[in-house]
Write a protein that holds these residues in place. Structure first.
Motif, PDB file in Angstrom:
ATOM      1  N   LEU A   1     -47.436   5.233  37.464  1.00 60.18           N
ATOM      2  CA  LEU A   1     -48.610   6.077  37.668  1.00 60.18           C
ATOM      3  C   LEU A   1     -49.512   5.222  38.823  1.00 60.18           C
ATOM      4  O   LEU A   1     -50.458   6.105  39.192  1.00 60.18           O
ATOM      5  CB  LEU A   1     -49.423   6.001  36.419  1.00 60.18           C
ATOM      6  CG  LEU A   1     -50.634   6.987  36.270  1.00 60.18           C
ATOM      7  CD1 LEU A   1     -50.399   8.332  36.232  1.00 60.18           C
ATOM      8  CD2 LEU A   1     -51.301   6.704  34.987  1.00 60.18           C
ATOM      9  N   GLY A   2     -49.055   4.090  39.092  1.00 58.25           N
ATOM     10  CA  GLY A   2     -49.961   3.490  40.006  1.00 58.25           C
ATOM     11  C   GLY A   2     -51.219   2.892  39.526  1.00 58.25           C
ATOM     12  O   GLY A   2     -52.309   2.798  40.023  1.00 58.25           O
ATOM     13  N   ARG A   3     -51.297   2.605  38.221  1.00 55.33           N
ATOM     14  CA  ARG A   3     -52.477   2.216  37.385  1.00 55.33           C
ATOM     15  C   ARG A   3     -52.356   0.677  37.221  1.00 55.33           C
ATOM     16  O   ARG A   3     -51.393   0.223  36.784  1.00 55.33           O
ATOM     17  CB  ARG A   3     -52.416   2.831  35.895  1.00 55.33           C
ATOM     18  CG  ARG A   3     -53.474   2.170  35.156  1.00 55.33           C
ATOM     19  CD  ARG A   3     -54.604   3.118  35.390  1.00 55.33           C
ATOM     20  NE  ARG A   3     -55.956   2.508  34.771  1.00 55.33           N
ATOM     21  CZ  ARG A   3     -56.264   2.941  33.551  1.00 55.33           C
ATOM     22  NH1 ARG A   3     -55.700   3.938  32.776  1.00 55.33           N
ATOM     23  NH2 ARG A   3     -57.297   2.316  32.808  1.00 55.33           N
ATOM     24  N   PRO A   4     -53.509   0.152  38.064  1.00 56.22           N
ATOM     25  CA  PRO A   4     -53.586  -1.441  37.947  1.00 56.22           C
ATOM     26  C   PRO A   4     -53.802  -1.788  36.418  1.00 56.22           C
ATOM     27  O   PRO A   4     -54.480  -1.108  35.556  1.00 56.22           O
ATOM     28  CB  PRO A   4     -54.907  -1.569  38.781  1.00 56.22           C
ATOM     29  CG  PRO A   4     -55.092  -0.406  39.386  1.00 56.22           C
ATOM     30  CD  PRO A   4     -54.645   0.826  38.423  1.00 56.22           C
ATOM     31  N   TRP A   5     -53.209  -2.925  36.120  1.00 55.51           N
ATOM     32  CA  TRP A   5     -53.254  -3.607  34.859  1.00 55.51           C
ATOM     33  C   TRP A   5     -53.364  -5.046  34.714  1.00 55.51           C
ATOM     34  O   TRP A   5     -53.053  -5.812  36.000  1.00 55.51           O
ATOM     35  CB  TRP A   5     -52.309  -3.205  33.883  1.00 55.51           C
ATOM     36  CG  TRP A   5     -50.870  -3.625  34.563  1.00 55.51           C
ATOM     37  CD1 TRP A   5     -49.885  -2.834  35.331  1.00 55.51           C
ATOM     38  CD2 TRP A   5     -50.014  -4.719  33.967  1.00 55.51           C
ATOM     39  NE1 TRP A   5     -48.890  -3.554  35.650  1.00 55.51           N
ATOM     40  CE2 TRP A   5     -48.869  -4.623  34.911  1.00 55.51           C
ATOM     41  CE3 TRP A   5     -50.353  -5.975  33.569  1.00 55.51           C
ATOM     42  CZ2 TRP A   5     -47.815  -5.633  34.822  1.00 55.51           C
ATOM     43  CZ3 TRP A   5     -49.404  -6.867  33.197  1.00 55.51           C
ATOM     44  CH2 TRP A   5     -48.206  -6.777  33.884  1.00 55.51           C
ATOM     45  N   HIS A   6     -53.688  -6.001  33.774  1.00 52.31           N
ATOM     46  CA  HIS A   6     -53.502  -7.133  33.962  1.00 52.31           C
ATOM     47  C   HIS A   6     -53.383  -7.625  32.481  1.00 52.31           C
ATOM     48  O   HIS A   6     -53.849  -7.052  31.359  1.00 52.31           O
ATOM     49  CB  HIS A   6     -54.460  -8.033  34.611  1.00 52.31           C
ATOM     50  CG  HIS A   6     -55.880  -8.045  33.781  1.00 52.31           C
ATOM     51  ND1 HIS A   6     -56.728  -6.796  33.576  1.00 52.31           N
ATOM     52  CD2 HIS A   6     -56.589  -9.115  33.323  1.00 52.31           C
ATOM     53  CE1 HIS A   6     -57.714  -7.158  32.864  1.00 52.31           C
ATOM     54  NE2 HIS A   6     -57.936  -8.251  32.510  1.00 52.31           N
ATOM     55  N   ALA A   7     -52.489  -8.560  32.238  1.00 52.52           N
ATOM     56  CA  ALA A   7     -52.453  -9.121  30.754  1.00 52.52           C
ATOM     57  C   ALA A   7     -53.544 -10.140  30.307  1.00 52.52           C
ATOM     58  O   ALA A   7     -53.438 -11.313  30.846  1.00 52.52           O
ATOM     59  CB  ALA A   7     -50.652  -9.966  30.667  1.00 52.52           C
ATOM     60  N   VAL A   8     -54.283  -9.713  29.378  1.00 53.05           N
ATOM     61  CA  VAL A   8     -55.322 -10.402  28.894  1.00 53.05           C
ATOM     62  C   VAL A   8     -54.919 -11.482  27.747  1.00 53.05           C
ATOM     63  O   VAL A   8     -55.408 -12.470  27.487  1.00 53.05           O
ATOM     64  CB  VAL A   8     -56.262  -9.452  28.381  1.00 53.05           C
ATOM     65  CG1 VAL A   8     -57.475 -10.402  27.636  1.00 53.05           C
ATOM     66  CG2 VAL A   8     -57.168  -8.648  29.508  1.00 53.05           C
ATOM     67  N   PHE A   9     -53.900 -10.935  27.112  1.00 50.46           N
ATOM     68  CA  PHE A   9     -53.256 -11.555  25.935  1.00 50.46           C
ATOM     69  C   PHE A   9     -51.826 -11.605  25.871  1.00 50.46           C
ATOM     70  O   PHE A   9     -51.367 -10.320  25.908  1.00 50.46           O
ATOM     71  CB  PHE A   9     -53.978 -11.128  24.612  1.00 50.46           C
ATOM     72  CG  PHE A   9     -53.628 -11.970  23.293  1.00 50.46           C
ATOM     73  CD1 PHE A   9     -54.318 -12.934  23.185  1.00 50.46           C
ATOM     74  CD2 PHE A   9     -52.388 -11.483  22.564  1.00 50.46           C
ATOM     75  CE1 PHE A   9     -54.205 -13.773  21.851  1.00 50.46           C
ATOM     76  CE2 PHE A   9     -52.222 -12.157  21.486  1.00 50.46           C
ATOM     77  CZ  PHE A   9     -52.987 -13.445  21.053  1.00 50.46           C
ATOM     78  N   THR A  10     -51.293 -12.664  25.949  1.00 48.53           N
ATOM     79  CA  THR A  10     -49.630 -12.765  25.624  1.00 48.53           C
ATOM     80  C   THR A  10     -49.228 -13.532  24.551  1.00 48.53           C
ATOM     81  O   THR A  10     -49.719 -14.859  24.364  1.00 48.53           O
ATOM     82  CB  THR A  10     -49.080 -13.201  26.995  1.00 48.53           C
ATOM     83  OG1 THR A  10     -49.292 -12.426  28.178  1.00 48.53           O
ATOM     84  CG2 THR A  10     -47.614 -13.225  26.743  1.00 48.53           C
ATOM     85  N   SER A  11     -48.206 -13.149  23.806  1.00 44.01           N
ATOM     86  CA  SER A  11     -47.895 -13.938  22.634  1.00 44.01           C
ATOM     87  C   SER A  11     -46.536 -13.417  21.983  1.00 44.01           C
ATOM     88  O   SER A  11     -46.105 -12.254  22.311  1.00 44.01           O
ATOM     89  CB  SER A  11     -48.909 -13.602  21.284  1.00 44.01           C
ATOM     90  OG  SER A  11     -48.609 -14.410  20.153  1.00 44.01           O
TER      91      SER A  11
END
Length: 303
Positions: free
Chosen positions: A208-218
């Motif tokens: 979709l071309g939607r920016p994202w970032h991982a705030v929480f990884t577990s």
């Protein structure tokens, strides 16, 4: 007086056919059954001659059941399960051996609460070990013969074969309050690599071309869920895992549709002879409880 038919089916032929159909390869079936490929091929040929029907289609990538073969596969599972259970009850010899089962963490709680205790109650002499991990890690362990049986989703690994047990329902999950999906960069709570739903989320957003970032990884599904409930991030979860503190997000929130996954049952290519009946018994129970239902809708054994 009409003559009574005395025709019978050799159960060993059915076991070899079952192994070939499940694994998709005569070579893999030969390894599992500790026979040569030519012996497995001959057994299946004898079974096809006895039934007067072709059961497997041979191809460059292995074998697949024909329509008649698929029907036989379903019925032979029940026949062998009943046979092995009856033999165990009347001879007093219960199943033994060792089964190391791999499960995705997302579904372990439900399976541990229903199917697995039932198996252990019926077969107390089987040494059952359960390992939970992402589907990618389970695939690696199965390839290294660290597992004898595994339930895992059909991505992100490329392990061939497997029997479909149920289809999952991945959805975008956000907190009940707050509009995280309106942020310029979508904050995500994700598992680490090898998680099918992590792959689904990233593929859909990048398409979709939607920016994202991982705030929480577990590595913990419960920690990921808590991050969503507390309003830290959006995640992809099975719809059945949504809690009262979450809500399902969709196109009206600017989020793309997600592909479904298949939960599949996989066998190790090599299984110890002494453990094979126990592995087959657990596989039969998983099919019986989970086929087209999943762990949340597993039908209990009648009392």
């Amino acid at each position: 007086m009409a003559e009574v038919s005395t025709a019978t089916l050799d159960l060993e032929l059915l076991r070899s056919f079952q192994a070939a159909a499940q694994l998709g390869s005569l070579a893999a079936a030969a390894q599992q059954r500790h026979r040569t490929v030519s012996a497995i091929s001959m057994q299946i040929k004898r079974l096809e001659e006895a039934l007067g029907s072709r059961l497997l289609e041979r191809g460059s990538r292995g074998v697949t059941p024909t329509a008649i073969g698929e029907a036989l596969l379903q019925e032979s599972r029940e026949l062998l399960r009943l046979h092995d259970g009856m033999l165990s009850r009347f001879t007093g010899r219960g199943l033994g051996g060792k089964v190391r089962l791999g499960l995705p963490e997302d579904y372990a709680r439900e399976l541990l609460g229903s199917v697995l205790p039932e198996f252990m109650a019926y077969h107390p002499d089987v040494l059952l070990e359960v390992v939970t991990a992402t589907s990618g890690e389970l695939a690696r362990q199965l390839n290294r013969s660290r597992l004898t049986l595994a339930v895992m989703l059909d991505r992100p690994h490329s392990l061939p074969g497997g029997e479909t047990l149920w289809h999952t329902t991945p959805v975008w999950a956000g907190p009940r309050r707050g509009e995280l999906s309106a942020r310029p960069r979508l904050p995500l709570a994700l598992h680490e690599v090898d998680c099918p739903y992590r792959a689904l989320a990233i593929e859909a957003l990048e398409a979709l071309g939607r920016p994202w970032h991982a705030v929480f990884t577990s590595t913990s599904i419960h920690a990921v869920e808590k991050a969503v409930e507390m309003g830290l991030a959006v995640s992809v979860l099975d719809r059945e895992r949504l809690t009262s503190a979450m809500r399902e997000l969709g196109s009206e929130d600017g989020l793309p549709p997600l592909k479904r996954c298949e939960a599949k049952l996989f066998f190790a290519r090599q299984i110890e002879v002494s453990s094979r009946p126990a592995v087959e018994a657990l596989a039969a129970l998983l099919r019986e409880r989970l086929h087209e239902r999943g762990p949340w809708h597993a039908v209990p054994r009648p009392a």
